[in-house]
Design a protein around this motif. Structure first.
Motif: not given
Length: 279
Positions: A17-23, A26-31, A176-184, A193-199
């Motif tokens: 997911i991190n590697a995909l976020a570089l290129v 959107k695909a990284s976030a979907r994954k 908070k969803l934000e806290s759940i995502l931090k655990d994830y 970068r990947a987390l920003q794409a997900l947001d």
């Protein structure tokens, strides 16, 4: 070997997911979203069927999903039960037995991707749609939600368009969803970068930022009496989340337990719920 795979696999997925976020962010976030919202457990086992199968209701269509409800008929008011992540309607067995003693009509249903219901993914906006349909069909007087089911109940009842009930019971809900995502993020090793794409994915798909999606924020819009119960030793959802939910509600009772962990399976908890509904 299995332990090693379980340890390595999340990090491998996170690396991808991190590697995909570089290129392709959107695909990284979907994954990332698909991994985040895909339950691994929560289907009906043979040992659940004897209790559930005699109470099957007609399957309900929600979008392209087939949702399975259950009904235990009584002459009293109607209670609708909303389970949490990687669970299903059997988790309410003892609560249902107790509600039957008071002659309530009881409705439960399996969430998308859980129990007998179809689907691969589970997330609150989809669960909210499903709950909306159950409210439309069964018109319950009371809602009881556990864990993510509790968060969904609060989200649903905070929406102006939703059918409102007389009372709510919220058990071990996250805030908070934000806290759940931090655990994830920690489990997968996701970078910023990947987390920003997900947001951005959440904002573009559901019209909210992760920092704004919060049970305690939803609670500020709820006017009906609500019972909040949470265990101080809950290892899944922080106790502080329910404290914030209780503080935000207009009419709230708060009960803290100890030693019941996240499930809150307990005769005394069931009695307190019955007392709250009858008052």
């Amino acid at each position: 070997m299995n332990k090693l795979v379980k340890k390595i696999l999340p990090k491998a997925i996170g690396f991808y997911i991190n590697a995909l976020a570089l290129v392709n962010p959107k695909a990284s976030a979907r994954k990332a979203f698909k991994v985040f919202s895909k339950p691994r457990r929560g289907r009906i086992g043979a040992h659940h069927e004897e209790f559930l199968n005699p109470n099957l209701e007609p399957v309900v269509a929600v979008e392209d999903l087939k949702i399975q409800p259950y009904k235990w008929s009584g002459s009293g008011k109607t209670v609708l039960l909303v389970h949490g992540w990687e669970s299903h309607s059997h988790r309410w067995k003892e609560m249902i037995f107790r509600l039957q003693k008071e002659d309530y009509t009881i409705i439960a249903f399996d969430a998308p991707a859980h129990g007998y219901s179809s689907g691969k993914y589970f997330y609150v906006p989809l669960y909210h749609q499903t709950l909306d349909k159950m409210l439309e069909i069964y018109r319950p007087d009371y809602l009881i939600g556990h864990s993510m089911g509790g968060m969904t109940v609060l989200y649903n009842q905070s929406q102006e368009s939703s059918i409102k009930t007389e009372k709510l019971v919220i058990l071990g809900a996250p805030d908070k969803l934000e806290s759940i995502l931090k655990d994830y993020q920690k489990i997968l090793g996701l970078n910023a970068r990947a987390l920003q794409a997900l947001d951005r994915f959440f904002q573009n798909t559901f019209d909210f930022k992760t920092r704004d999606f919060s049970s305690s924020v939803f609670a500020t819009k709820i006017k009906v009496p609500t019972l909040v119960i949470h265990d101080k030793e809950d290892p899944i959802t922080p106790f502080s989340g329910s404290q914030a939910i209780h503080k935000a509600l207009q009419k709230s009772q708060f009960i803290e337990t100890e030693g019941l962990n996240h499930s809150l399976y307990d005769t005394d908890v069931n009695e307190k719920i019955i007392t709250f509904l009858k008052d």
